[in-house]
Design a protein around this motif. Structure first.
Motif, mmCIF file in Angstrom:
data_model
loop_
_atom_site.group_PDB
_atom_site.id
_atom_site.type_symbol
_atom_site.label_atom_id
_atom_site.label_comp_id
_atom_site.label_asym_id
_atom_site.label_seq_id
_atom_site.Cartn_x
_atom_site.Cartn_y
_atom_site.Cartn_z
ATOM 1 N N GLU A 52 -2.677 3.565 7.185
ATOM 2 C CA GLU A 52 -1.268 3.033 6.659
ATOM 3 C C GLU A 52 -1.140 2.998 4.908
ATOM 4 O O GLU A 52 -0.511 2.095 4.293
ATOM 5 C CB GLU A 52 -1.892 1.146 6.181
ATOM 6 N N LEU A 53 -0.844 3.905 5.281
ATOM 7 C CA LEU A 53 -1.006 5.430 3.606
ATOM 8 C C LEU A 53 0.914 5.831 3.571
ATOM 9 O O LEU A 53 0.361 6.612 2.585
ATOM 10 C CB LEU A 53 -2.006 6.435 3.581
ATOM 11 N N GLU A 54 1.224 5.291 4.108
ATOM 12 C CA GLU A 54 2.638 6.363 4.801
ATOM 13 C C GLU A 54 3.068 5.919 3.529
ATOM 14 O O GLU A 54 3.700 6.708 2.997
ATOM 15 C CB GLU A 54 3.003 6.254 5.949
ATOM 16 N N GLU A 55 3.394 4.973 2.769
ATOM 17 C CA GLU A 55 4.130 4.562 1.805
ATOM 18 C C GLU A 55 3.614 4.445 0.292
ATOM 19 O O GLU A 55 3.648 4.676 -0.894
ATOM 20 C CB GLU A 55 4.806 3.201 1.659
ATOM 21 N N ASN A 56 2.126 5.708 0.632
ATOM 22 C CA ASN A 56 1.795 5.896 -0.677
ATOM 23 C C ASN A 56 0.921 7.168 -0.633
ATOM 24 O O ASN A 56 0.769 7.183 -1.209
ATOM 25 C CB ASN A 56 0.284 5.062 -1.207
ATOM 26 N N THR A 57 2.061 8.080 0.117
ATOM 27 C CA THR A 57 1.358 9.135 0.531
ATOM 28 C C THR A 57 2.877 10.236 0.266
ATOM 29 O O THR A 57 3.637 9.610 1.219
ATOM 30 C CB THR A 57 1.085 9.658 1.643
ATOM 31 N N ILE A 58 2.916 11.280 -0.365
ATOM 32 C CA ILE A 58 3.841 12.181 -0.442
ATOM 33 C C ILE A 58 3.219 12.890 0.093
ATOM 34 O O ILE A 58 2.352 13.829 -0.264
ATOM 35 C CB ILE A 58 4.015 13.133 -2.381
ATOM 36 N N PHE A 59 4.210 13.683 1.213
ATOM 37 C CA PHE A 59 3.954 15.081 2.374
ATOM 38 C C PHE A 59 4.011 15.634 2.141
ATOM 39 O O PHE A 59 5.463 15.598 2.523
ATOM 40 C CB PHE A 59 3.245 14.602 3.271
ATOM 41 N N ILE A 60 4.051 17.212 2.141
ATOM 42 C CA ILE A 60 4.514 17.859 1.936
ATOM 43 C C ILE A 60 3.851 18.983 2.683
ATOM 44 O O ILE A 60 2.658 19.648 2.721
ATOM 45 C CB ILE A 60 4.173 18.513 0.296
ATOM 46 N N LEU A 90 9.852 20.949 2.840
ATOM 47 C CA LEU A 90 9.617 19.971 3.014
ATOM 48 C C LEU A 90 8.514 19.156 2.850
ATOM 49 O O LEU A 90 7.129 19.256 2.667
ATOM 50 C CB LEU A 90 9.693 20.219 4.898
ATOM 51 N N ILE A 91 9.409 17.336 2.180
ATOM 52 C CA ILE A 91 8.602 16.941 1.630
ATOM 53 C C ILE A 91 9.168 15.188 2.265
ATOM 54 O O ILE A 91 9.750 15.059 2.328
ATOM 55 C CB ILE A 91 9.165 16.250 0.340
ATOM 56 N N ARG A 92 8.092 14.762 2.473
ATOM 57 C CA ARG A 92 7.847 13.288 3.107
ATOM 58 C C ARG A 92 7.452 12.344 2.147
ATOM 59 O O ARG A 92 5.915 12.371 2.068
ATOM 60 C CB ARG A 92 7.758 13.371 4.051
ATOM 61 N N TRP A 93 8.322 11.428 1.894
ATOM 62 C CA TRP A 93 7.828 10.283 1.123
ATOM 63 C C TRP A 93 8.478 8.570 1.580
ATOM 64 O O TRP A 93 9.382 8.589 1.292
ATOM 65 C CB TRP A 93 7.763 9.731 -0.435
ATOM 66 N N LYS A 94 8.093 8.066 2.763
ATOM 67 C CA LYS A 94 8.412 6.851 3.278
ATOM 68 C C LYS A 94 8.630 5.999 2.447
ATOM 69 O O LYS A 94 8.165 5.325 1.854
ATOM 70 C CB LYS A 94 7.403 6.855 4.529
ATOM 71 N N GLY A 95 9.786 5.578 2.287
ATOM 72 C CA GLY A 95 10.277 4.362 2.075
ATOM 73 C C GLY A 95 10.733 4.517 0.332
ATOM 74 O O GLY A 95 11.603 3.957 -0.256
ATOM 75 N N ILE A 97 11.921 8.388 0.018
ATOM 76 C CA ILE A 97 13.028 9.589 -0.028
ATOM 77 C C ILE A 97 13.268 9.161 1.837
ATOM 78 O O ILE A 97 12.627 9.493 2.565
ATOM 79 C CB ILE A 97 12.343 11.276 0.586
ATOM 80 N N PRO A 98 14.944 9.232 1.265
ATOM 81 C CA PRO A 98 15.325 9.331 3.059
ATOM 82 C C PRO A 98 15.499 9.799 3.987
ATOM 83 O O PRO A 98 15.050 11.203 3.765
ATOM 84 C CB PRO A 98 16.560 9.117 2.826
ATOM 85 N N ALA A 99 15.315 9.659 5.256
ATOM 86 C CA ALA A 99 14.779 10.733 6.041
ATOM 87 C C ALA A 99 16.129 11.970 6.610
ATOM 88 O O ALA A 99 17.119 11.131 6.559
ATOM 89 C CB ALA A 99 14.388 10.076 7.782
ATOM 90 N N GLY A 100 16.250 13.298 6.614
ATOM 91 C CA GLY A 100 17.315 13.742 7.280
ATOM 92 C C GLY A 100 17.710 14.317 5.511
ATOM 93 O O GLY A 100 19.038 15.168 5.207
#
Length: 222
Positions: A52-60, A90-95, A97-100
């Motif tokens: 449950e760390l998705e919204e507190n994790t910047i994934f690159i 590629l960067i992902r930060w749930k909530g 950065i919008p997907a796509g």
């Protein structure tokens, strides 16, 4: 792919006849490693979700370089051609950065640290050489307002296998163009990366590109 070695290549970048025969196998192994990496990134994403760390994790997902596999008569990296320098970021930060979402701002390795620090709300050291483009990634700034010559400096400071002089180069890449020059003989290159993505046509000698080449060269040295 070019059947002849690049005359500017050092001993490491040149391909022997035997190595040219092995290129297909090299590519097979490379793609197998890529597939393995993709699978393990999936495992990491799954673990972050379960914790449950998705919204507190910047994934690159990124890389330090590509691979030529004979393109432009070279192997390996350490050159300004797209096959070597254009890598994914590629960067992902749930909530957040919008997907796509896509950001087309030219981005270099030195820009990663100040950009991430800013995204995390941390101060960027004054000594940092890179630029913070977090506002463009987050959609809070309009990249179309950037100077058309905004770009990234690239340099090859010498041979890495034989430690000899004579192979140094410097280049500057904007969103559309790459300008480059070799120190040894002063040979210049100008490529339109949108209309010529494989950089097969050197535009440096064409009158209509003279002003553009001069401006990119000026930016490169400044």
């Amino acid at each position: 792919y070019l059947p002849e070695n690049d005359p500017h290549a050092d001993a490491w970048a040149r391909l022997s006849p035997q190595e040219r025969q092995e290129l297909t196998e090299w590519m097979r192994v490379y793609y197998a490693m890529t597939a393995n990496l993709d699978d393990n990134i999936g495992r990491l994403v799954k673990a972050i979700r379960e914790l449950e760390l998705e919204e507190n994790t910047i994934f690159i997902f990124t890389s330090d370089h590509g691979e030529l596999f004979g393109a432009h008569g070279r192997r390996a990296k350490n050159i300004f051609y797209e096959e070597a320098v254009r890598v994914p970021f590629l960067i992902r930060w749930k909530g957040v950065i919008p997907a796509g979402r896509k950001c087309g701002v030219p981005f270099n390795t030195v820009d990663i640290m100040p950009t991430l620090l800013s995204m995390m709300g941390l101060p960027v050291p004054a000594e940092a050489e890179g630029r913070d483009i977090s506002q463009y990634i987050l959609g809070k700034a309009d990249e179309s307002q950037l100077d058309e010559y905004y770009g990234c400096l690239m340099m090859g400071t010498g041979a890495t296998a034989t430690f000899e002089d004579g192979h140094e180069w410097r280049a500057y890449r904007t969103k559309q163009y790459t300008y480059a020059v070799f120190k040894s003989d002063g040979m210049e290159f100008l490529f339109d990366n949108i209309n010529d993505p494989y950089q097969m046509e050197n535009l440096i000698g064409r009158v209509e590109y003279r002003e553009l080449a001069a401006e990119l060269k000026k930016r490169m040295y400044n």
